[in-house]
Design a protein around this motif. Structure first.
Motif, PDB file in Angstrom:
ATOM      1  N   ASP A 165      17.717 -13.386 -12.976  1.00  0.00           N
ATOM      2  CA  ASP A 165      17.547 -14.534 -12.084  1.00  0.00           C
ATOM      3  C   ASP A 165      16.842 -14.021 -10.823  1.00  0.00           C
ATOM      4  N   TYR A 166      15.503 -13.858 -10.935  1.00  0.00           N
ATOM      5  CA  TYR A 166      14.737 -13.188  -9.876  1.00  0.00           C
ATOM      6  C   TYR A 166      14.605 -14.033  -8.610  1.00  0.00           C
ATOM      7  N   VAL A 167      14.579 -15.342  -8.757  1.00  0.00           N
ATOM      8  CA  VAL A 167      14.452 -16.230  -7.583  1.00  0.00           C
ATOM      9  C   VAL A 167      15.694 -16.095  -6.695  1.00  0.00           C
ATOM     10  N   ARG A 168      16.882 -16.171  -7.319  1.00  0.00           N
ATOM     11  CA  ARG A 168      18.126 -16.055  -6.551  1.00  0.00           C
ATOM     12  C   ARG A 168      18.294 -14.637  -5.982  1.00  0.00           C
ATOM     13  N   ALA A 169      17.838 -13.650  -6.738  1.00  0.00           N
ATOM     14  CA  ALA A 169      17.916 -12.257  -6.258  1.00  0.00           C
ATOM     15  C   ALA A 169      17.114 -12.091  -4.971  1.00  0.00           C
ATOM     16  N   GLN A 170      15.929 -12.718  -4.931  1.00  0.00           N
ATOM     17  CA  GLN A 170      15.091 -12.631  -3.721  1.00  0.00           C
ATOM     18  C   GLN A 170      15.757 -13.342  -2.542  1.00  0.00           C
ATOM     19  N   ILE A 171      16.340 -14.518  -2.799  1.00  0.00           N
ATOM     20  CA  ILE A 171      17.016 -15.286  -1.729  1.00  0.00           C
ATOM     21  C   ILE A 171      18.169 -14.466  -1.152  1.00  0.00           C
ATOM     22  N   LEU A 172      18.965 -13.850  -2.031  1.00  0.00           N
ATOM     23  CA  LEU A 172      20.109 -13.055  -1.580  1.00  0.00           C
ATOM     24  C   LEU A 172      19.663 -11.800  -0.831  1.00  0.00           C
ATOM     25  N   SER A 173      18.565 -11.173  -1.303  1.00  0.00           N
ATOM     26  CA  SER A 173      18.090  -9.936  -0.651  1.00  0.00           C
ATOM     27  C   SER A 173      17.622 -10.192   0.776  1.00  0.00           C
ATOM     28  N   ARG A 174      17.184 -11.424   1.056  1.00  0.00           N
ATOM     29  CA  ARG A 174      16.717 -11.761   2.411  1.00  0.00           C
ATOM     30  C   ARG A 174      17.866 -11.847   3.421  1.00  0.00           C
ATOM     31  N   ARG A 175      19.103 -11.853   2.913  1.00  0.00           N
ATOM     32  CA  ARG A 175      20.261 -11.859   3.818  1.00  0.00           C
ATOM     33  C   ARG A 175      20.467 -10.492   4.476  1.00  0.00           C
ATOM     34  N   ILE A 176      19.768  -9.485   3.954  1.00  0.00           N
ATOM     35  CA  ILE A 176      19.845  -8.140   4.544  1.00  0.00           C
ATOM     36  C   ILE A 176      18.525  -7.851   5.248  1.00  0.00           C
TER      37      ILE A 176
END
Length: 443
Positions: A165-176
């Motif tokens: 799930d690459y889209v959600r992975a990118q969204i979550l990674s932006r929290r850091i």
């Protein structure tokens, strides 16, 4: 049966004590009575009773926050002591339901969710584990240690990447924010002001900040590898290369530097790629791997590179990198490498020629006329190059079209240069005439 009845009697007695303490507002006494009940159930290994008592204690009328927190924290210590996986899951789920919606046990709930997700992952239920982890927005938890927050979010990102799930992975990674890894950890912690929440220390199993930085960039490499974003992958490896523990150990930094070189070579030409290429070439450590130094040198030098010669030289290195454990050069990379060499050659040709026939361009690039036209068109469309092709004449013009102001400025500049030359010529003629006249007078 006697054991069960005696346990129930003891619990009943302790519940009465807990009630009296709670009604009297005695926090310490209520907490002790509640913990005694939990410990009693654990000592008797009455797991079902333990789950029931956790729920009962949390739902008592006017129950104190400190008591609920103490009960949850105490019960969490018994999770690893459970006899089987079903009992463990049941206890975790009980604690989860008790801590749901209670801000004062949000950290405990996040840790419980992480444990449950790990169990689900071990059972092969990756999607369920990822969904569980995404329920907790730990970035809003003020009392949680910074390293624990980062580790939790990285776990969320990893599970999303595992389920593709690459889209959600990118969204979550932006929290850091990557800047958080450059914070100075040696500074003393400031004492919290009055009214501020006290930040808890991270558990012992949470990695250090440099280790979390490495994990973060490894996850980002996995994400960018999915879409073959070579420049971003190179930047991630560059960040790993800058970690002190990596830079101090040649066994660690040599493989990373090799990957930086490969991915920079594979990245399409743009200002960022050019800047990173030059800075990597200036790195003193590159002298340890001269093969890669010569590769980067070839792509920076403004000369046409012969693809066959380059591929024969670096084919073994490329295949070795591709087959190495942890090597992430995909099957498409060899084609992309050839593409990058052709792009480099077209840029070199555009620097030396204002106009060139398509046939001659194809000869220089070792391609057919159709292939040369296709590559040239792709570069023009991506704005990496300014060129026009006159197909009936078979000529490529690399000069950009000038507007009227530029043309007038160039005329004015040329006229100024012409007048300067005329003035210098007149001065030289006048000087020669004076010298000649002086020589005649002397005679």
């Amino acid at each position: 049966m006697e054991g069960e009845s005696s346990l129930d009697a003891q619990i009943e007695s302790l519940l009465n004590i807990e009630k009296q303490m709670r009604l009297n507002g005695d926090v310490a006494g209520t907490k002790k009575a509640a913990i005694d009940i939990i410990q009693l159930c654990f000592e008797k290994r009455a797991w079902k009773t333990l789950n029931d008592q956790i729920v009962v204690l949390s739902k008592r009328r006017g129950q104190l926050k400190q008591v609920v927190t103490a009960v949850v924290q105490q019960a969490m210590q018994y999770i690893e002591e459970t006899p089987d996986i079903e009992t463990k899951i049941e206890l975790i789920q009980t604690l989860n339901s008790v801590s749901a919606g209670k801000i004062y046990v949000e950290i405990e709930r996040a840790r419980l969710v992480k444990r449950l997700a790990k169990i689900k992952e071990e059972q092969g239920q990756i999607a369920e584990a990822a969904d569980l982890m995404q329920e907790s927005a730990v970035e809003t938890f003020g009392a949680m240690a910074k390293t624990e927050k980062i580790a939790f979010i990285l776990e969320q990102v990893r599970l999303c990447l595992d389920r593709q799930d690459y889209v959600r992975a990118q969204i979550l990674s932006r929290r850091i924010s990557p800047r958080v890894f450059d914070a100075d950890t040696t500074k003393e912690k400031k004492k919290p002001k009055e009214g501020e929440s006290i930040v808890e220390d991270a558990p012992a199993d949470i990695p250090s900040l440099p280790e979390l930085k490495r994990i973060y960039y490894e996850h980002m490499i996995r994400y960018y590898s999915h879409s073959n974003e070579y420049l971003e992958i190179a930047r991630c490896y560059k960040s790993i290369y800058e970690i002190p523990s990596v830079k101090e150990d040649p066994a660690k930094w040599i493989p990373v530097l090799r990957k930086i070189c490969w991915y920079l070579v594979l990245a399409p030409h743009d200002p960022m790629q050019s800047s990173l290429l030059n800075s990597t070439l200036d790195d003193k450590n590159l002298s340890e791997i001269p093969h890669f130094r010569s590769l980067l040198k070839q792509l920076i030098t403004m000369e046409v590179v012969q693809w066959t010669a380059l591929w024969n030289t670096f084919k073994d290195e490329f295949e070795n990198e591709k087959n190495m454990l942890g090597g992430s050069l995909g099957d498409k990379a060899a084609e992309d490498l050839k593409e990058r060499v052709i792009e480099h050659n077209i840029l070199v040709v555009s620097k030396y020629y204002a106009r060139i026939t398509v046939k001659r361009l194809a000869e220089l690039l070792c391609l057919t006329v159709e292939e040369a036209e296709q590559h040239l068109s792709d570069m023009v469309v991506s704005k990496a190059l300014v060129a026009k092709v006159d197909r009936p004449m078979g000529v490529v013009c690399f000069q950009s079209a000038k507007d009227s102001n530029d043309i007038l400025n160039s005329w004015a500049s040329n006229l100024e240069k012409l007048l300067d030359l005329v003035e210098k010529s007149c001065h030289q003629i006048h000087k020669e005439t004076m010298v000649h006249k002086a020589a005649l007078k002397a005679l």
